[in-house]
Motif scaffolding. Structure first.
Motif, PDB file in Angstrom:
ATOM      1  N   ASP A  76       0.851  -1.185   0.000  1.00  0.00           N
ATOM      2  CA  ASP A  76       0.000   0.000   0.000  1.00  0.00           C
ATOM      3  C   ASP A  76       0.889   1.237   0.000  1.00  0.00           C
ATOM      4  O   ASP A  76       2.123   1.139   0.056  1.00  0.00           O
ATOM      5  CB  ASP A  76      -1.000  -0.022   1.155  1.00  0.00           C
ATOM      6  CG  ASP A  76      -0.370   0.192   2.527  1.00  0.00           C
ATOM      7  OD1 ASP A  76       0.815   0.590   2.617  1.00  0.00           O
ATOM      8  OD2 ASP A  76      -1.070  -0.032   3.535  1.00  0.00           O
ATOM      9  N   GLU A  77       0.290   2.414  -0.059  1.00  0.00           N
ATOM     10  CA  GLU A  77       1.081   3.633  -0.226  1.00  0.00           C
ATOM     11  C   GLU A  77       1.905   3.997   0.999  1.00  0.00           C
ATOM     12  O   GLU A  77       2.815   4.839   0.911  1.00  0.00           O
ATOM     13  CB  GLU A  77       0.167   4.801  -0.587  1.00  0.00           C
ATOM     14  CG  GLU A  77      -0.850   5.178   0.477  1.00  0.00           C
ATOM     15  CD  GLU A  77      -1.720   6.356   0.070  1.00  0.00           C
ATOM     16  OE1 GLU A  77      -2.470   6.859   0.938  1.00  0.00           O
ATOM     17  OE2 GLU A  77      -1.648   6.761  -1.098  1.00  0.00           O
ATOM     18  N   ASP A  78       1.624   3.367   2.139  1.00  0.00           N
ATOM     19  CA  ASP A  78       2.381   3.675   3.349  1.00  0.00           C
ATOM     20  C   ASP A  78       3.637   2.811   3.493  1.00  0.00           C
ATOM     21  O   ASP A  78       4.454   3.053   4.380  1.00  0.00           O
ATOM     22  CB  ASP A  78       1.505   3.476   4.588  1.00  0.00           C
ATOM     23  CG  ASP A  78       0.370   4.487   4.652  1.00  0.00           C
ATOM     24  OD1 ASP A  78       0.606   5.649   4.279  1.00  0.00           O
ATOM     25  OD2 ASP A  78      -0.737   4.111   5.056  1.00  0.00           O
ATOM     26  N   MET A  79       3.776   1.793   2.658  1.00  0.00           N
ATOM     27  CA  MET A  79       4.968   0.951   2.706  1.00  0.00           C
ATOM     28  C   MET A  79       6.131   1.633   1.986  1.00  0.00           C
ATOM     29  O   MET A  79       5.940   2.283   0.948  1.00  0.00           O
ATOM     30  CB  MET A  79       4.693  -0.406   2.056  1.00  0.00           C
ATOM     31  CG  MET A  79       3.840  -1.340   2.882  1.00  0.00           C
ATOM     32  SD  MET A  79       4.681  -1.998   4.344  1.00  0.00           S
ATOM     33  CE  MET A  79       5.960  -3.011   3.602  1.00  0.00           C
ATOM     34  N   ASP A  80       7.318   1.457   2.513  1.00  0.00           N
ATOM     35  CA  ASP A  80       8.529   2.000   1.906  1.00  0.00           C
ATOM     36  C   ASP A  80       8.994   1.061   0.800  1.00  0.00           C
ATOM     37  O   ASP A  80       9.316  -0.104   1.054  1.00  0.00           O
ATOM     38  CB  ASP A  80       9.614   2.151   2.972  1.00  0.00           C
ATOM     39  CG  ASP A  80      10.872   2.831   2.456  1.00  0.00           C
ATOM     40  OD1 ASP A  80      11.025   2.975   1.226  1.00  0.00           O
ATOM     41  OD2 ASP A  80      11.721   3.200   3.294  1.00  0.00           O
ATOM     42  N   GLU A  81       9.034   1.533  -0.429  1.00  0.00           N
ATOM     43  CA  GLU A  81       9.437   0.696  -1.550  1.00  0.00           C
ATOM     44  C   GLU A  81      10.877   0.206  -1.438  1.00  0.00           C
ATOM     45  O   GLU A  81      11.268  -0.749  -2.118  1.00  0.00           O
ATOM     46  CB  GLU A  81       9.258   1.461  -2.864  1.00  0.00           C
ATOM     47  CG  GLU A  81       7.810   1.781  -3.193  1.00  0.00           C
ATOM     48  CD  GLU A  81       7.656   2.490  -4.520  1.00  0.00           C
ATOM     49  OE1 GLU A  81       8.694   2.753  -5.173  1.00  0.00           O
ATOM     50  OE2 GLU A  81       6.513   2.778  -4.912  1.00  0.00           O
ATOM     51  N   LYS A  82      11.674   0.852  -0.604  1.00  0.00           N
ATOM     52  CA  LYS A  82      13.068   0.436  -0.430  1.00  0.00           C
ATOM     53  C   LYS A  82      13.184  -0.839   0.411  1.00  0.00           C
ATOM     54  O   LYS A  82      14.264  -1.434   0.486  1.00  0.00           O
ATOM     55  CB  LYS A  82      13.878   1.563   0.208  1.00  0.00           C
ATOM     56  CG  LYS A  82      13.988   2.799  -0.678  1.00  0.00           C
ATOM     57  CD  LYS A  82      14.776   3.901   0.020  1.00  0.00           C
ATOM     58  CE  LYS A  82      14.854   5.149  -0.856  1.00  0.00           C
ATOM     59  NZ  LYS A  82      15.583   6.258  -0.170  1.00  0.00           N
ATOM     60  N   ILE A  83      12.109  -1.244   1.062  1.00  0.00           N
ATOM     61  CA  ILE A  83      12.117  -2.484   1.848  1.00  0.00           C
ATOM     62  C   ILE A  83      11.914  -3.648   0.883  1.00  0.00           C
ATOM     63  O   ILE A  83      10.796  -3.910   0.431  1.00  0.00           O
ATOM     64  CB  ILE A  83      11.019  -2.454   2.930  1.00  0.00           C
ATOM     65  CG1 ILE A  83      11.273  -1.302   3.902  1.00  0.00           C
ATOM     66  CG2 ILE A  83      10.957  -3.798   3.668  1.00  0.00           C
ATOM     67  CD1 ILE A  83      10.155  -1.073   4.903  1.00  0.00           C
ATOM     68  N   THR A  84      12.996  -4.328   0.563  1.00  0.00           N
ATOM     69  CA  THR A  84      12.946  -5.376  -0.465  1.00  0.00           C
ATOM     70  C   THR A  84      13.102  -6.791   0.078  1.00  0.00           C
ATOM     71  O   THR A  84      12.901  -7.754  -0.660  1.00  0.00           O
ATOM     72  CB  THR A  84      14.029  -5.141  -1.526  1.00  0.00           C
ATOM     73  OG1 THR A  84      15.323  -5.198  -0.904  1.00  0.00           O
ATOM     74  CG2 THR A  84      13.844  -3.796  -2.216  1.00  0.00           C
ATOM     75  N   TRP A  85      13.454  -6.939   1.355  1.00  0.00           N
ATOM     76  CA  TRP A  85      13.713  -8.286   1.862  1.00  0.00           C
ATOM     77  C   TRP A  85      12.498  -9.217   1.756  1.00  0.00           C
ATOM     78  O   TRP A  85      12.685 -10.441   1.593  1.00  0.00           O
ATOM     79  CB  TRP A  85      14.226  -8.242   3.305  1.00  0.00           C
ATOM     80  CG  TRP A  85      13.248  -7.763   4.338  1.00  0.00           C
ATOM     81  CD1 TRP A  85      13.147  -6.513   4.848  1.00  0.00           C
ATOM     82  CD2 TRP A  85      12.232  -8.538   4.982  1.00  0.00           C
ATOM     83  NE1 TRP A  85      12.127  -6.446   5.769  1.00  0.00           N
ATOM     84  CE2 TRP A  85      11.550  -7.674   5.882  1.00  0.00           C
ATOM     85  CE3 TRP A  85      11.832  -9.872   4.904  1.00  0.00           C
ATOM     86  CZ2 TRP A  85      10.496  -8.109   6.682  1.00  0.00           C
ATOM     87  CZ3 TRP A  85      10.771 -10.310   5.698  1.00  0.00           C
ATOM     88  CH2 TRP A  85      10.124  -9.431   6.569  1.00  0.00           C
ATOM     89  N   PRO A  86      11.226  -8.721   1.830  1.00  0.00           N
ATOM     90  CA  PRO A  86      10.111  -9.669   1.692  1.00  0.00           C
ATOM     91  C   PRO A  86      10.105 -10.419   0.362  1.00  0.00           C
ATOM     92  O   PRO A  86       9.565 -11.521   0.278  1.00  0.00           O
ATOM     93  CB  PRO A  86       8.870  -8.769   1.840  1.00  0.00           C
ATOM     94  CG  PRO A  86       9.335  -7.629   2.696  1.00  0.00           C
ATOM     95  CD  PRO A  86      10.735  -7.376   2.223  1.00  0.00           C
ATOM     96  N   ARG A  87      10.701  -9.840  -0.686  1.00  0.00           N
ATOM     97  CA  ARG A  87      10.772 -10.545  -1.962  1.00  0.00           C
ATOM     98  C   ARG A  87      11.489 -11.878  -1.808  1.00  0.00           C
ATOM     99  O   ARG A  87      11.017 -12.925  -2.238  1.00  0.00           O
ATOM    100  CB  ARG A  87      11.518  -9.701  -3.003  1.00  0.00           C
ATOM    101  CG  ARG A  87      10.972  -8.314  -3.243  1.00  0.00           C
ATOM    102  CD  ARG A  87      11.870  -7.578  -4.228  1.00  0.00           C
ATOM    103  NE  ARG A  87      11.394  -6.219  -4.484  1.00  0.00           N
ATOM    104  CZ  ARG A  87      11.913  -5.413  -5.402  1.00  0.00           C
ATOM    105  NH1 ARG A  87      12.932  -5.847  -6.158  1.00  0.00           N
ATOM    106  NH2 ARG A  87      11.427  -4.206  -5.581  1.00  0.00           N
TER     107      ARG A  87
END
Length: 321
Positions: A76-87
């Motif tokens: 959602d729009e509140d998540m930081d796109e730089k957080i990539t570890w969930p991938r």
């Protein structure tokens, strides 16, 4: 955390030990790969770039962050796109789970919706249910900054929700007949340990194991240690991953169910004696004494489960140990 709904369709995740911080070392479990290749965006089979939620109270517009053959990840729009570890974490967790428990429908992709604070807690959706449109999905929310921790609460949260997909529709059968017995978190305690161990996350598995050894509950009696006195001994002594998988396979083959579109649905829940009987069959050993030591003679409603166990041996006599 907000409680969303009860099984069989959805869960809220309520695990007090999530409050234990694992620090700010955000990549010790999941280091950045040398090169992380995106699937071509012009792929005609790509998941949509945006996706409007339409379940429960959820109605946010989500944006696709990443996808591969295993997962489709939306923020959602509140998540930081730089957080990539969930991938990387979810790809590994889902692939391990899919391989271990025999697959979950014709679509190999797990849909993932992550929220940065609007919605809290987590829940799953199943390919055998229309709650989310007949797809396997996990939906999870934490404060945006809490998602920075890739080895603590957020990792436990998303792994927990994938575990509900296992109990909720493994072996092409919807519902969890054991849910009224073990509740929201007891099965997850051993499932998550096995995932962390199976993926080679040794420090994480050890930390999780040590924490779970200390977790006690008031059901079916006060001072019950589900992980320490029941699940871990079964796991450790009777086949590890294989015994966990065997339980779900056996109930899918022998417990009452009925046909539904694309699969089957359990028609009732296990009683406690049946629960011990099916775990005994999964282990290939009579677990009556282990259950007595762990839980006492009565279920959480005060019924003597030993009588139920003896009856289960008669009714379900095709499974032996």
């Amino acid at each position: 955390m907000r409680k969303l709904a009860a099984f069989p369709l959805l869960y809220s995740i309520i695990i007090p030990f999530f409050l234990v911080s694992c620090g700010n070392n955000t990549e010790s479990v999941l280091p950045e790969p040398e090169k992380e290749e995106e699937v071509e965006t012009e792929d005609p089979n790509a998941p949509p770039k945006t996706w409007r939620e339409n379940w429960l109270e959820h109605e946010l517009l989500l944006t696709r962050q990443y996808y591969n053959d295993s997962i489709a990840l939306y923020y959602d729009e509140d998540m930081d796109e730089k957080i990539t570890w969930p991938r990387r974490a979810l790809t590994k967790i889902w692939n391990y789970t899919w391989k271990t428990y025999g697959g979950f429908g014709p679509d190999t992709r797990l849909r993932v919706a992550l929220h940065g604070g609007t919605y809290g807690g987590g829940h799953p959706g199943y390919y055998l249910s229309n709650s989310h449109g007949y797809i396997n999905i996990i939906d999870a929310g934490l404060g945006t900054n809490r998602w920075l921790d890739s080895i603590g609460e957020p990792l436990d949260l998303i792994t927990h929700e994938v575990g509900h997909i296992v109990e909720g529709n493994s072996y092409n059968t919807l519902n969890s007949p054991a849910f009224p017995i073990w509740g929201d978190s007891k099965w997850m305690e051993i499932y998550q340990y096995d995932v962390y161990k199976g993926l080679g996350w040794t420090d994480k598995a050890t930390s999780w194991h040590n924490r779970m050894l200390l977790v006690s509950d008031n059901f079916p009696r006060t001072g019950t240690f589900w992980y320490r006195d029941w699940f871990y001994p079964i796991y450790d002594q009777y086949g590890k991953t294989a015994v966990l998988n065997s339980f779900f396979k056996l109930i899918s083959e022998h417990f009452p169910s009925t046909s539904i579109p694309n699969g089957r649905r359990y028609t009732r829940n296990l009683n406690f004696g049946e629960f011990v009987h099916f775990w005994s069959a999964a282990a290939g050993s009579d677990l009556k004494q282990l259950a007595l030591d762990a839980f006492g003679e009565n279920d959480r409603n005060g019924n003597n489960w030993v009588t139920q166990f003896e009856q289960a041996q008669v009714v379900f006599n095709k499974i032996t140990y």
